[in-house]
Design an enzyme around this catalytic site. Structure first.
Site, PDB file in Angstrom:
ATOM      1  CD  GLU A  44       9.951   1.622  10.539  1.00  0.00           C
ATOM      2  OE1 GLU A  44       9.928   2.585   9.749  1.00  0.00           O
ATOM      3  OE2 GLU A  44       9.859   0.444  10.156  1.00  0.00           O
ATOM      4  CE1 TYR A 102       1.090  -0.302   4.403  1.00  0.00           C
ATOM      5  CE2 TYR A 102       0.011   1.832   4.396  1.00  0.00           C
ATOM      6  CZ  TYR A 102       0.831   0.919   5.011  1.00  0.00           C
ATOM      7  OH  TYR A 102       1.405   1.226   6.215  1.00  0.00           O
ATOM      8  NE  ARG A 105       6.904   4.060   0.488  1.00  0.00           N
ATOM      9  CZ  ARG A 105       6.620   4.846   1.521  1.00  0.00           C
ATOM     10  NH1 ARG A 105       7.557   5.128   2.423  1.00  0.00           N
ATOM     11  NH2 ARG A 105       5.424   5.356   1.666  1.00  0.00           N
ATOM     12  NE  ARG A 112      -5.509 -19.956   3.872  1.00  0.00           N
ATOM     13  CZ  ARG A 112      -4.716 -20.841   4.477  1.00  0.00           C
ATOM     14  NH1 ARG A 112      -4.812 -22.142   4.212  1.00  0.00           N
ATOM     15  NH2 ARG A 112      -3.804 -20.445   5.363  1.00  0.00           N
ATOM     16  CE  LYS A 141       3.214   2.994   3.012  1.00  0.00           C
ATOM     17  NZ  LYS A 141       3.263   3.072   4.466  1.00  0.00           N
ATOM     18  CG  LEU A 187       8.350   2.307   4.710  1.00  0.00           C
ATOM     19  CD1 LEU A 187       8.139   1.058   3.858  1.00  0.00           C
ATOM     20  CD2 LEU A 187       7.027   3.006   4.957  1.00  0.00           C
TER      21      LEU A 187
HETATM   22  N1  PMP Z   1       7.678   3.668   8.886  1.00  0.00           N
HETATM   23  C1  PMP Z   1       6.530   2.963   8.916  1.00  0.00           C
HETATM   24  C2  PMP Z   1       6.512   1.648   9.597  1.00  0.00           C
HETATM   25  C3  PMP Z   1       5.366   3.478   8.318  1.00  0.00           C
HETATM   26  O1  PMP Z   1       4.219   2.764   8.331  1.00  0.00           O
HETATM   27  C4  PMP Z   1       5.409   4.764   7.715  1.00  0.00           C
HETATM   28  C5  PMP Z   1       4.188   5.374   7.095  1.00  0.00           C
HETATM   29  N2  PMP Z   1       3.647   4.636   6.074  1.00  0.00           N
HETATM   30  C6  PMP Z   1       6.626   5.463   7.709  1.00  0.00           C
HETATM   31  C7  PMP Z   1       7.741   4.879   8.301  1.00  0.00           C
HETATM   32  C8  PMP Z   1       6.745   6.812   7.056  1.00  0.00           C
HETATM   33  O2  PMP Z   1       6.760   6.723   5.666  1.00  0.00           O
HETATM   34  P1  PMP Z   1       6.209   7.916   4.759  1.00  0.00           P
HETATM   35  O3  PMP Z   1       7.007   9.137   5.150  1.00  0.00           O
HETATM   36  O4  PMP Z   1       6.503   7.491   3.384  1.00  0.00           O
HETATM   37  O5  PMP Z   1       4.767   8.064   5.074  1.00  0.00           O
END
Ligand code: PMP
Length: 285
Positions: A181, A32, A51, A100, A149, A205
């Site tokens: 994070e 996503y 991305r 499935r 993601k 991410l």
């Molecule tokens: N880390 C994680 C785990 C996230 O879910 C997100 C937001 N999607 C981010 C970092 C920040 O990414 P972005 O700046 O692209 O929204």
């Protein structure tokens, strides 16, 4: 009622239906993106599109449409739903193989593409940005490819609930004694004129907002160190903040019940938020 997008069609939200055999539903086999809208325009669309392509490539999911087509769908949804400020959620799954099975279906199985809008009037003017947010630290118990993601967001959801139960807003995740994070954002501390944030890798991410904010910080002659840091280091820092596409730059004022810096939003986070919002609005499409 919203108009949403499903596999080529614009539909009322209650008419958009996905199969019970969809791999996204059965296996969290999907990716996503979330793109913010300010003044009816998309922020950093290119970054999100790049991305998205990378996430799909890493999972061998076919990209069903071109970047230009996706941009058109984003813009059409903004128009149809009259979005001034808010976000667009996009999800692509490996589709519906009709049964499935752990094995991936035949490569010609059509991916499922879903987009919908969320209206958030005043998105850039949130009270939280003025007050700062409170975080707790929790162990990072996600899988090992957080650079993709995917829609497997159960642990981040659990993390938000743990934060809520502790009277806080969010959680920072810790692995091998260092911060990876936030549950849905990248994490930073500030010491003097230096901004410290974890280096990219499979553990986090690669935030689109992170890339922009680090670029603006360097252009503004701030020092940037991309390296791991501990919660103890964060508690001894002058400031802390998080970044994401929908919260931009958000100050963190309390961690595990202790104040960070002065316990108030700091000047570096405030300045970066201002620069990020100014520059992103200018470049919005
Ligand atoms: N880390 C994680 C785990 C996230 O879910 C997100 C937001 N999607 C981010 C970092 C920040 O990414 P972005 O700046 O692209 O929204």
């Amino acid at each position: 009622m919203r108009t949403v997008y499903l596999n080529g069609d614009y539909l009322p939200e209650d008419e958009a239906k996905v199969s019970i055999f969809d791999r996204g539903f059965l296996m969290a086999d999907g990716v996503y993106e979330v793109t913010s809208v300010l003044d009816g325009k998309l922020l950093d669309f290119d970054g999100h599109a790049v991305r998205l392509q990378r996430s799909l490539d890493e999972l061998d999911i076919r990209h069903p449409s071109s970047k230009e087509d996706l941009l058109e769908v984003h813009r059409e949804l903004v128009r149809l739903n009259d979005i001034t400020d808010g976000m667009i959620y996009l999800q692509i799954t490996r589709g519906n193989p009709g049964d499935r099975d752990f094995a991936y279906p035949a490569p010609d199985t059509a991916p499922t593409v879903v987009l919908f809008t969320q209206s958030k009037p005043g998105l850039a003017d949130s009270p939280a940005a003025r007050q700062g947010i409170k975080v707790i630290s929790i162990p990072d118990q996600r899988w090992g490819r957080r650079d993709i993601k995917t829609v497997q967001l159960l642990y981040p959801s659990m993390g938000k609930m743990m934060a809520k139960a502790a009277g806080c807003d969010d959680a920072w995740m810790v692995e091998d004694d260092v911060v990876t994070e936030g549950t849905s954002n990248n994490a930073y501390i500030v010491k003097g004129n230096t901004i410290i944030t974890r280096q990219l890798g499979h553990e986090i991410l690669q935030g689109i907002t992170r890339a922009a904010v680090l670029r603006f910080a360097r252009e503004a002659q701030m020092k940037v160190e991309e390296r791991p840091f501990t919660i103890a280091e964060a508690l001894a820092a002058d400031e802390a903040f998080v970044t994401s596409a929908t919260t931009f730059v958000m100050p963190v004022v309390e961690m595990d019940g202790q104040p960070v810096g002065t316990g108030k939003p700091g000047p570096v986070a405030a300045r970066l938020r201002e620069i990020y919002l100014d520059e992103s609005r200018k470049a919005a499409i």
